[in-house]
Design an enzyme around this catalytic site. Sequence first.
Site, PDB file in Angstrom:
ATOM      1  N   ASP A 110       0.852  -1.194   0.000  1.00 51.09           N
ATOM      2  CA  ASP A 110       0.000   0.000   0.000  1.00 51.09           C
ATOM      3  C   ASP A 110       0.885   1.240   0.000  1.00 51.09           C
ATOM      4  OD1 ASP A 110      -2.732   1.365   0.571  1.00 51.09           O
ATOM      5  OD2 ASP A 110      -1.398   2.203   2.102  1.00 51.09           O
ATOM      6  N   TYR A 139       3.000  10.202  -0.136  1.00 57.69           N
ATOM      7  CA  TYR A 139       4.064   9.717   0.752  1.00 57.69           C
ATOM      8  C   TYR A 139       5.429  10.082   0.162  1.00 57.69           C
ATOM      9  CZ  TYR A 139       0.346   6.749   2.795  1.00 57.69           C
ATOM     10  OH  TYR A 139      -0.808   6.292   3.379  1.00 57.69           O
ATOM     11  N   GLN A 177     -10.245   1.490   3.560  1.00 57.36           N
ATOM     12  CA  GLN A 177      -9.017   1.491   4.361  1.00 57.36           C
ATOM     13  C   GLN A 177      -9.211   2.421   5.565  1.00 57.36           C
ATOM     14  OE1 GLN A 177      -4.372   2.859   4.039  1.00 57.36           O
ATOM     15  NE2 GLN A 177      -5.210   1.882   2.241  1.00 57.36           N
ATOM     16  N   LEU A 210      -0.157  -1.115  14.381  1.00 60.96           N
ATOM     17  CA  LEU A 210       0.820  -1.017  15.488  1.00 60.96           C
ATOM     18  C   LEU A 210       0.778   0.376  16.117  1.00 60.96           C
ATOM     19  CD1 LEU A 210       3.851  -2.788  13.718  1.00 60.96           C
ATOM     20  CD2 LEU A 210       2.236  -3.771  15.362  1.00 60.96           C
ATOM     21  N   ARG A 215       5.370  11.806  14.124  1.00 59.97           N
ATOM     22  CA  ARG A 215       4.793  11.218  15.333  1.00 59.97           C
ATOM     23  C   ARG A 215       4.866  12.166  16.521  1.00 59.97           C
ATOM     24  NH1 ARG A 215       7.542   5.334  14.753  1.00 59.97           N
ATOM     25  NH2 ARG A 215       9.239   6.654  14.016  1.00 59.97           N
ATOM     26  N   ALA A 258       6.800  -0.721   7.574  1.00 59.94           N
ATOM     27  CA  ALA A 258       8.123  -1.215   7.961  1.00 59.94           C
ATOM     28  C   ALA A 258       9.176  -0.383   7.256  1.00 59.94           C
ATOM     29  CB  ALA A 258       8.269  -2.686   7.597  1.00 59.94           C
TER      30      ALA A 258
HETATM   31  N1  LIG Z   1      -5.128   5.800   4.422  1.00 62.08           N
HETATM   32  C1  LIG Z   1      -4.531   6.549   5.314  1.00 62.08           C
HETATM   33  O1  LIG Z   1      -4.937   7.671   5.602  1.00 62.08           O
HETATM   34  C2  LIG Z   1      -3.349   5.969   6.020  1.00 62.08           C
HETATM   35  C3  LIG Z   1      -2.890   6.580   7.213  1.00 62.08           C
HETATM   36  C4  LIG Z   1      -1.824   5.955   7.867  1.00 62.08           C
HETATM   37  C5  LIG Z   1      -1.247   4.820   7.347  1.00 62.08           C
HETATM   38  N2  LIG Z   1      -1.695   4.283   6.171  1.00 62.08           N
HETATM   39  C6  LIG Z   1      -1.077   3.082   5.572  1.00 62.08           C
HETATM   40  O2  LIG Z   1      -0.897   2.083   6.554  1.00 62.08           O
HETATM   41  C7  LIG Z   1       0.471   1.741   6.656  1.00 62.08           C
HETATM   42  C8  LIG Z   1       0.803   1.328   8.068  1.00 62.08           C
HETATM   43  O3  LIG Z   1       0.560   2.344   9.001  1.00 62.08           O
HETATM   44  P1  LIG Z   1       1.720   3.117   9.763  1.00 62.08           P
HETATM   45  O4  LIG Z   1       2.971   2.976   8.987  1.00 62.08           O
HETATM   46  O5  LIG Z   1       1.168   4.448  10.065  1.00 62.08           O
HETATM   47  O6  LIG Z   1       1.809   2.439  11.166  1.00 62.08           O
HETATM   48  P2  LIG Z   1       2.042   0.972  11.785  1.00 62.08           P
HETATM   49  O7  LIG Z   1       1.957  -0.066  10.758  1.00 62.08           O
HETATM   50  O8  LIG Z   1       1.118   0.936  12.925  1.00 62.08           O
HETATM   51  O9  LIG Z   1       3.527   1.106  12.346  1.00 62.08           O
HETATM   52  C9  LIG Z   1       4.628   1.085  11.484  1.00 62.08           C
HETATM   53  C10 LIG Z   1       5.885   1.556  12.200  1.00 62.08           C
HETATM   54  O10 LIG Z   1       6.131   0.780  13.362  1.00 62.08           O
HETATM   55  C11 LIG Z   1       7.511   0.522  13.503  1.00 62.08           C
HETATM   56  N3  LIG Z   1       7.674  -0.947  13.403  1.00 62.08           N
HETATM   57  C12 LIG Z   1       7.112  -1.774  12.488  1.00 62.08           C
HETATM   58  N4  LIG Z   1       7.461  -3.055  12.692  1.00 62.08           N
HETATM   59  C13 LIG Z   1       8.242  -3.053  13.776  1.00 62.08           C
HETATM   60  C14 LIG Z   1       8.912  -4.069  14.484  1.00 62.08           C
HETATM   61  N5  LIG Z   1       8.834  -5.340  14.103  1.00 62.08           N
HETATM   62  N6  LIG Z   1       9.636  -3.709  15.576  1.00 62.08           N
HETATM   63  C15 LIG Z   1       9.711  -2.411  15.964  1.00 62.08           C
HETATM   64  N7  LIG Z   1       9.104  -1.394  15.307  1.00 62.08           N
HETATM   65  C16 LIG Z   1       8.374  -1.721  14.232  1.00 62.08           C
HETATM   66  C17 LIG Z   1       8.226   1.243  12.363  1.00 62.08           C
HETATM   67  O11 LIG Z   1       8.597   2.567  12.776  1.00 62.08           O
HETATM   68  P3  LIG Z   1       9.951   2.909  13.576  1.00 62.08           P
HETATM   69  O12 LIG Z   1      10.938   1.842  13.252  1.00 62.08           O
HETATM   70  O13 LIG Z   1      10.344   4.255  13.094  1.00 62.08           O
HETATM   71  O14 LIG Z   1       9.521   2.977  14.996  1.00 62.08           O
HETATM   72  C18 LIG Z   1       7.106   1.360  11.344  1.00 62.08           C
HETATM   73  O15 LIG Z   1       7.303   2.428  10.448  1.00 62.08           O
HETATM   74  C19 LIG Z   1       1.196   2.993   6.122  1.00 62.08           C
HETATM   75  O16 LIG Z   1       2.527   2.698   5.696  1.00 62.08           O
HETATM   76  C20 LIG Z   1       0.298   3.361   4.981  1.00 62.08           C
HETATM   77  O17 LIG Z   1       0.527   2.518   3.857  1.00 62.08           O
HETATM   78  C21 LIG Z   1      -2.735   4.842   5.518  1.00 62.08           C
END
Ligand SMILES: NC(=O)c1ccc[n+]([C@@H]2O[C@H](COP(=O)([O-])OP(=O)(O)OC[C@H]3O[C@@H](n4cnc5c(N)ncnc54)[C@H](OP(=O)(O)O)[C@@H]3O)[C@@H](O)[C@H]2O)c1
Length: 324
Positions: A55, A60, A177, A212, A235, A288
């Site tokens: 995604d 981005y 989503q 997460l 963040r 990730a």
């Molecule tokens: N539609 C929308 O409005 C919208 C909004 C938000 C997100 N999204 C989509 O959803 C995806 C996921 O959401 P998100 O990136 O906001 O948050 P998330 O999936 O809740 O968290 C991802 C972050 O957590 C940390 N992480 C991931 N795996 C880990 C592990 N195994 N151990 C330690 N830290 C870990 C990393 O950041 P650090 O290493 O920097 O801590 C990573 O960037 C986005 O990439 C995007 O594609 C869409």
Amino acid sequence: VKQRQLGKDGPWLTEIGLGAWAIGGPWQWGWGPQDDRDSIATIQKALDLGVNWIDTAPVYGLGHSEEIVAQAIAGKRQQVFIATKCGLVWDDRGRVRNNNRPESIRRECEASLKRLNTDYIDLYQIHWPDPDTPVEDSWGEMVRLKEEGKVRYIGVSNFGVDLLEKCEAIHHVNSLQPPYSLVHRLRYPEVEQEILPWCQRHGVGVVVYSPLQNGLLTGKFTRERLQQLPPDDWRRKSEFFQEPLFSQILEFVEALKPIAEKYGKTLTELAIAWVLQNPAVTAAIVGARRPEQVKEQVGASGWTLDADDLEAIESLSRQIFSRG
Ligand SMILES: NC(=O)c1ccc[n+]([C@@H]2O[C@H](COP(=O)([O-])OP(=O)(O)OC[C@H]3O[C@@H](n4cnc5c(N)ncnc54)[C@H](OP(=O)(O)O)[C@@H]3O)[C@@H](O)[C@H]2O)c1
């Protein structure tokens, strides 16, 4: 990684999709510095581990995330399902605003096809509602792009039931989503209580984002880490990273540890498995930035929490988050 069907007649997606927001690198809502080589290695690791979809969004990194996705999957386009979005555009100073007008959506679609180096997008999603454009006009353009074969499936993101109903009346919504996590649901209960059940009733696939809570639920996020976040990591501005909520989340995560351990799982795996257990949810989009992170995430697929543990998690959230 197990697969599930997206809605009543959609494609089969792995229950974990790779989120490419942070991979976009610095911009107004970036995650601080990000090395493109790490990003490419992360995407390739996810595909090697069996994740079949990514995604991303034009916004981005203002085009950068889509370009990195294209580089990482070069020569493998057919094997990867690419979801991207439209509706957030930027000017030459990098200022971002909503625009869901039909002509803008079409322009964005052409630009994404170029950046992604492909002649079709698998899932095209409207990123956010745009109060200045009738949703019927925007959705009508999405339908036309589908009919023309530029996109294969169409969906929306961050929409409530009212907008979903208007779209569904015109053409089936392949996916929604929404944000969904163990802690997001406590602040915004309407996702779990109204929006997910609506999607389930209408055969709309659900790919939840930020399971997460942007890293907070991994068990590796600390007060020190927060202080050390680069100044341009968005963040710092997030409500979930402000007191008292931030400390409550750390306390909650600590309390979840014994439950994860019972299954021989980590907190990251537990947080993802928990969202996947909601019957309306097709898949979780997990962000990730390094290959080790995806390696841990895929362990969330293929197991479930017992009813007793779901109840224990519920009562822990009531105890911890009802204070202050
Ligand atoms: N539609 C929308 O409005 C919208 C909004 C938000 C997100 N999204 C989509 O959803 C995806 C996921 O959401 P998100 O990136 O906001 O948050 P998330 O999936 O809740 O968290 C991802 C972050 O957590 C940390 N992480 C991931 N795996 C880990 C592990 N195994 N151990 C330690 N830290 C870990 C990393 O950041 P650090 O290493 O920097 O801590 C990573 O960037 C986005 O990439 C995007 O594609 C869409």
